[in-house]
Design a protein around this motif. Structure first.
Motif, PDB file in Angstrom:
ATOM      1  N   THR B 191       0.834  -1.201   0.000  1.00 15.73           N
ATOM      2  CA  THR B 191       0.000   0.000   0.000  1.00 15.73           C
ATOM      3  C   THR B 191       0.870   1.252   0.000  1.00 15.73           C
ATOM      4  O   THR B 191       0.611   2.220  -0.721  1.00 15.73           O
ATOM      5  CB  THR B 191      -0.915   0.006   1.233  1.00 15.73           C
ATOM      6  N   ILE B 192       1.925   1.224   0.819  1.00 15.50           N
ATOM      7  CA  ILE B 192       2.804   2.391   0.897  1.00 15.50           C
ATOM      8  C   ILE B 192       3.497   2.625  -0.444  1.00 15.50           C
ATOM      9  O   ILE B 192       3.540   3.747  -0.956  1.00 15.50           O
ATOM     10  CB  ILE B 192       3.844   2.201   2.030  1.00 15.50           C
ATOM     11  N   VAL B 193       4.021   1.539  -1.015  1.00 13.73           N
ATOM     12  CA  VAL B 193       4.698   1.671  -2.309  1.00 13.73           C
ATOM     13  C   VAL B 193       3.727   2.223  -3.352  1.00 13.73           C
ATOM     14  O   VAL B 193       4.044   3.127  -4.116  1.00 13.73           O
ATOM     15  CB  VAL B 193       5.247   0.304  -2.778  1.00 13.73           C
ATOM     16  N   PHE B 194       2.518   1.696  -3.310  1.00  9.62           N
ATOM     17  CA  PHE B 194       1.538   2.124  -4.293  1.00  9.62           C
ATOM     18  C   PHE B 194       1.199   3.603  -4.144  1.00  9.62           C
ATOM     19  O   PHE B 194       1.190   4.367  -5.108  1.00  9.62           O
ATOM     20  CB  PHE B 194       0.265   1.291  -4.161  1.00  9.62           C
ATOM     21  N   GLY B 195       0.932   4.012  -2.910  1.00  9.62           N
ATOM     22  CA  GLY B 195       0.606   5.417  -2.656  1.00  9.62           C
ATOM     23  C   GLY B 195       1.739   6.329  -3.073  1.00  9.62           C
ATOM     24  O   GLY B 195       1.536   7.395  -3.661  1.00  9.62           O
ATOM     25  N   PHE B 196       2.954   5.898  -2.779  1.00 10.57           N
ATOM     26  CA  PHE B 196       4.126   6.698  -3.117  1.00 10.57           C
ATOM     27  C   PHE B 196       4.255   6.839  -4.638  1.00 10.57           C
ATOM     28  O   PHE B 196       4.512   7.927  -5.153  1.00 10.57           O
ATOM     29  CB  PHE B 196       5.361   6.022  -2.517  1.00 10.57           C
ATOM     30  N   GLY B 197       4.043   5.738  -5.342  1.00 11.95           N
ATOM     31  CA  GLY B 197       4.109   5.782  -6.804  1.00 11.95           C
ATOM     32  C   GLY B 197       3.058   6.714  -7.378  1.00 11.95           C
ATOM     33  O   GLY B 197       3.328   7.504  -8.286  1.00 11.95           O
ATOM     34  N   ALA B 198       1.848   6.653  -6.808  1.00  9.15           N
ATOM     35  CA  ALA B 198       0.768   7.531  -7.277  1.00  9.15           C
ATOM     36  C   ALA B 198       1.135   8.987  -7.036  1.00  9.15           C
ATOM     37  O   ALA B 198       0.885   9.862  -7.866  1.00  9.15           O
ATOM     38  CB  ALA B 198      -0.522   7.188  -6.555  1.00  9.15           C
ATOM     39  N   MET B 199       1.776   9.245  -5.883  1.00  9.57           N
ATOM     40  CA  MET B 199       2.146  10.622  -5.563  1.00  9.57           C
ATOM     41  C   MET B 199       3.207  11.123  -6.547  1.00  9.57           C
ATOM     42  O   MET B 199       3.149  12.270  -6.996  1.00  9.57           O
ATOM     43  CB  MET B 199       2.662  10.709  -4.137  1.00  9.57           C
ATOM     44  N   LEU B 200       4.158  10.270  -6.903  1.00 12.36           N
ATOM     45  CA  LEU B 200       5.186  10.677  -7.870  1.00 12.36           C
ATOM     46  C   LEU B 200       4.560  11.016  -9.215  1.00 12.36           C
ATOM     47  O   LEU B 200       4.904  12.028  -9.834  1.00 12.36           O
ATOM     48  CB  LEU B 200       6.209   9.559  -8.063  1.00 12.36           C
TER      49      LEU B 200
END
Lengths: 392, 305
Positions: B191-200
C-alpha cells in the motif's frame, strides 16, 4: 406517421391532400443533432449543440411553424458509433433533418445512409473537399465553409502583409497537409520550413527553438484543440510573440478559456466573430452567454444559422418535408437573416461568403474572444464548386 | 547552432525527467508487486488537474503544487483500497482489464467535473526566463522541472538503497512470501509503495501542467512512453528507469529536431520532412526494439528481480 401519410396519399388522394397540411402543422419536425460531445474535442461539439439550441430557442421552439424535437447524439469521435446512432435516428425515429457534425471523418461515416434515405443533411462545421466537388450531393448542405477556405484566407493575409519568409507548423495527418496546401494556394513568398508534428505531441519546445533560430517574418499553424493550447502557451513563454502568429482553428472560443493571455494578439481566420455588429448577432451572443456561460465561437454561429435556414425553408414549403425537390429548392434560396449578414449557397450547397481576419482580444468583462480585424476574402467560392454536378 | 543544440538538449532532458517521475512509480509497483497498473497515467492526469484547480483557488501555482501532493497520495491510496488491493492475487489479464476500466472511469469523471476543454493553468510565479540563444527566452521553470526530477531521482535512490523501508521493498521484490514469513506486513508495504508511486505520478502531472495542456486523457500518451521507459530500463529498477527516461526524452526530442534535416542530405525537402516526422515518432520504439534485442531484460533488468 409514415403509414398514415401513405394511406392518405394512396387510398384517398383528395382527403389526403386536405389532411396533410393540418398534420404537418401539428407533428413535430424531428432533427437529429450529431456532434462530438465527449472526449478532448467535446468543446467543439458543445459549441455546435448550444448554437443550434439557441437558434431553436430564438424561434420559440418552432421551425416553419412546427414544433421541433431535437435528438442530441454524441458520436464519441468514433465513426462506427456515429453510424449506428444515425441509422437508428433515420430508421426508428424517422428524423427529417440531420444537423451538426464536427469532424470530416464523422461526416464521411454518416454521409451515405443519410443522403440515400433522402434526408436533408446540414453540416454546421465539417466541410471536406470530398463532398464539395464531384462528390457533391443534393441532400447535403453546409452552413460552415469548405475546409480549404480559412487556410487560404490566412495565405492571403500573409501575402497582403508582405511577409517574405513564413514558417509552417502543422500536425502530421490529412487535415494538416490540407492546411498547408490551402495556405500555399494564396501565399507566394518563401516557406522557410514546414514542420509536421505527431497528433499527440505534448511538448513544442523543439519546434519553438527552431522557429527562434530561423527568425521568420511570421508563422502559419493549424493546431486544433489541446495541441493549440500547448503551442500557444510555449510560443508566448519563449518570447516569440513578436513574430506574427497566423493560425486556423488554433485560437478560438473553444480553446481561449485555456489559453487566455497567452493567445492575446494572435490571429485566426473565421466567418464570424462575437463582435460582429448588428442586433441579431449581438442578441445571439448575449443570450448564448447567459444560457451557457461561455463565449460562442463561429462554430456556434454556424449552427445557429442552420436553425434559421431550416425555419426559412419550412416556411416556404408550408411546413412540409415530404416534397424533397421543393424542400431542397427552398433551402437553396438561403432566405434567412444569417448572423454573418450576407449568406448564399454556391452550386455545391457550400456557402459563398466573406472571410475575416480575426485577432484574440480580452473583453472588458475579462473573457477572451476573437474580434474582427478586416475582411480578407469577399464572396469567396471554394475551389471545388465548379466540379459539382448533381445527379438526378 | 550550438545554442539551438543546447536548448534541444535541455528540452530532451526535461521530457526525460517528467517521464521518469511517471515511470518510477510504475516500475516500483510492477517490480515489487508484479502488478500491471495501466491506471498510472490517470494518476498523472489527476495530479495535473488537482494542482491546476488548487492553483486557481489559492491564486498561487506553488501552493497548488504543494497541496496537490497529499491529495494525489490520498487518491492513490483510495484507488488501492477500493480496486487494486483485490487484484494482487489475480493474473495479469484481470489486472489489465480492471485498471483499464479505472482509466475509462476516471477520464470520464474528470471530464464531467472539469469539462472537456483544456484547463487554464496558473503560471508559476517568481520565475523569469533566461536567454540561452539569441531570440529565444528559455523559461527558468523548465530548468526547475529538470532540477526537481534529478532531486526526486536522488531521493528515491537513497530511499531504496539506504533505508530500512527501501530494504524491505527490495526484499519484497525478490521474494514476497519470505518477507511476509519473517513477520513484515507485506500488504501494508505494498500500500505504501503504491501510494508513493501515485504521488510521484501526480507530482509529475502537477509539474507538467504549466508546460503541457491539462486536458482529459492527457495521461494516456505519457503512460505509453512510461511503459517504454520501464521496459528499456528493466522492470523494477529505479536506476534503469532513470537512465531509460533520459534516453527516451533525448532520443525523442533530438530525433524530432534533427532527423528531418539529416534526411534532407539524402532526400528532397518535401519527402524529407514527411519521412523525418514519421521516423522521429518511431525512433523511441526502434530504440526499445534495439535494446531488447541485445538485452531482453532491459538495461538493468535481471540485476534485481
Amino acid at each position: 406517421m409514415l403509414r398514415r401519410t401513405v394511406l392518405g396519399a394512396a387510398a384517398l388522394p383528395l382527403l389526403g391532400g386536405l389532411a396533410r397540411p393540418a398534420l404537418a402543422q401539428n407533428a413535430p419536425v424531428k432533427v437529429a443533432f450529431l456532434g462530438t460531445l465527449s472526449g478532448p474535442a467535446a468543446s467543439l461539439g458543445n459549441q455546435l449543440r448550444d448554437g443550434w439550441l439557441t437558434g431553436v430557442k430564438h424561434l420559440e421552439g418552432r421551425l416553419g411553424g412546427r414544433p421541433v424535437e431535437t435528438l442530441v447524439l454524441d458520436d464519441e469521435l468514433k465513426p462506427d458509433v456515429a453510424l449506428t446512432k444515425i441509422r437508428a435516428a433515420l430508421e426508428r425515429d424517422k428524423v427529417d433533418f440531420v444537423v451538426g457534425v464536427v469532424f470530416s471523418n464523422m461526416l464521411q461515416a454518416i454521409f451515405r445512409p443519410v443522403t440515400e434515405s433522402e434526408t436533408v443533411l446540414i453540416t454546421t462545421n465539417a466541410g471536406p473537399s470530398t463532398y464539395a466537388g464531384r462528390g457533391c450531393n443534393p441532400f447535403m448542405f453546409t452552413t460552415a465553409y469548405q475546409n480549404d477556405q480559412p487556410h487560404a484566407t490566412m495565405g492571403q493575409v500573409a501575402q497582403e502583409e508582405g511577409y517574405k519568409r513564413v514558417f509552417i507548423l502543422v500536425p502530421n495527418y490529412q487535415a494538416g497537409k490540407d492546411a498547408v496546401n490551402g495556405f500555399k494556394s494564396r501565399f507566394k513568398g518563401e516557406v522557410v520550413d514546414e514542420v509536421y508534428v505527431p497528433l499527440n505531441q505534448l511538448d513544442f519546445s523543439a519546434e519553438v527553438a527552431r522557429i527562434a533560430a530561423l527568425k521568420p517574418d511570421a508563422i502559419f499553424t493549424f493546431m486544433p484543440g489541446g495541441l493549440g493550447v500547448n503551442l500557444v502557451r510555449q510560443y508566448r513563454q519563449a518570447g516569440l510573440a513578436n513574430i506574427p502568429f497566423l493560425s486556423t482553428f488554433t485560437v478560438d472560443e473553444a480553446t481561449l478559456p485555456a489559453q487566455q493571455d497567452a493567445a492575446l494578439g494572435f490571429f485566426t481566420a473565421a466567418t464570424w466573430a462575437p463582435d460582429f455588429p448588428g442586433e441579431a448577432s449581438q442578441r445571439f451572443v448575449r443570450d448564448f452567454e447567459a444560457a451557457y456561460n461561455y463565449v460562442p465561437g463561429n462554430y456556434a454561429a454556424q449552427s445557429y444559422d442552420a436553425a434559421l435556414l431550416i425555419d426559412s425553408a419550412l416556411k416556404a414549403t408550408g411546413g412540409r418535408t415530404s416534397d424533397k425537390p421543393a424542400l431542397r429548392a427552398a433551402l437553396e434560396k438561403a432566405d434567412f437573416p444569417s448572423l454573418r449578414g450576407r449568406f448564399a449557397f454556391g452550386r455545391n450547397h457550400y456557402p459563398v461568403q466573406d472571410f475575416w481576419l480575426c485577432k484574440v482580444v480580452k473583453r472588458p468583462d475579462g473573457k477572451f474572444a476573437t474580434a474582427t480585424v478586416r475582411k480578407v476574402l469577399e464572396n469567396d467560392t471554394d475551389p471545388y464548386a465548379g466540379e459539382c454536378r448533381f445527379r438526378g | 547552432m550550438s545554442g539551438l543544440f543546447l536548448v534541444q538538449l535541455l528540452n530532451g532532458v526535461q521530457l526525460g525527467v517528467l517521464l521518469f517521475l511517471v515511470a518510477a512509480g510504475l516500475t516500483l509497483v510492477f517490480g515489487v508487486m508484479h502488478f500491471i497498473n495501466l491506471a498510472h497515467g490517470v494518476q498523472y492526469m489527476l495530479g495535473a488537474y488537482l494542482a491546476a484547480s488548487l492553483g486557481i483557488w489559492t491564486g498561487s501555482f506553488w501552493l497548488g503544487l504543494l497541496l496537490a501532493l497529499p491529495l494525489s497520495l490520498a487518491a492513490g491510496l483510495l484507488l488501492e483500497f477500493l480496486v487494486f488491493r483485490h487484484l494482487y492475487d489475480r493474473d495479469h489479464l484481470s489486472q489489465v482489464l480492471a485498471t483499464f476500466g479505472v482509466i475509462l472511469f476516471l477520464d470520464e469523471a474528470v471530464r464531467a467535473l472539469w469539462g472537456s476543454a483544456p484547463l487554464p493553468v496558473p503560471q508559476p510565479e517568481g520565475l523569469g526566463s533566461i536567454v540561452l540563444m539569441p531570440g529565444l527566452l528559455y523559461p527558468v521553470y523548465r530548468l526547475v522541472i529538470i532540477g526537481a526530477g534529478l532531486g526526486v531521482g536522488l531521493l528515491l535512490w537513497l530511499l531504496v538503497e539506504r533505508t530500512r523501508m527501501g530494504m524491505l521493498v527490495r526484499a519484497g521484490a525478490s521474494n514476497a512470501p519470505m518477507v511476509s514469513a519473517l513477520g513484515v506486513d507485506i500488504r501494508r508495504l505494498f500500500t505504501i509503495v503504491f501510494g508513493f508511486g501515485a504521488m510521484l505520478a501526480g507530482f509529475g502531472g502537477a509539474l507538467a501542467g504549466p508546460v503541457f495542456a491539462v486536458v482529459p486523457r492527457m495521461g494516456d500518451t505519457v503512460l505509453i512512453l512510461a511503459f517504454v521507459v520501464i521496459v528499456i530500463g528493466g522492470i523494477g529498477s529505479i536506476r534503469g528507469a532513470f537512465l531509460a527516461a533520459l534516453l527516451v526524452g533525448l532520443v525523442d526530442t533530438l530525433g524530432k529536431a534533427m532527423l528531418p534535416d539529416l534526411l534532407r542530405l539524402v532526400l528532397d525537402a518535401a519527402p524529407a520532412r514527411q519521412a523525418g516526422a514519421a521516423l522521429a515518432s518511431m525512433l523511441v520504439y526502434l530504440l526499445m526494439a534495439g535494446i531488447l534485442a541485445f538485452r531482453p531484460a532491459g538495461l538493468f533488468g535481471g540485476v534485481r528481480a
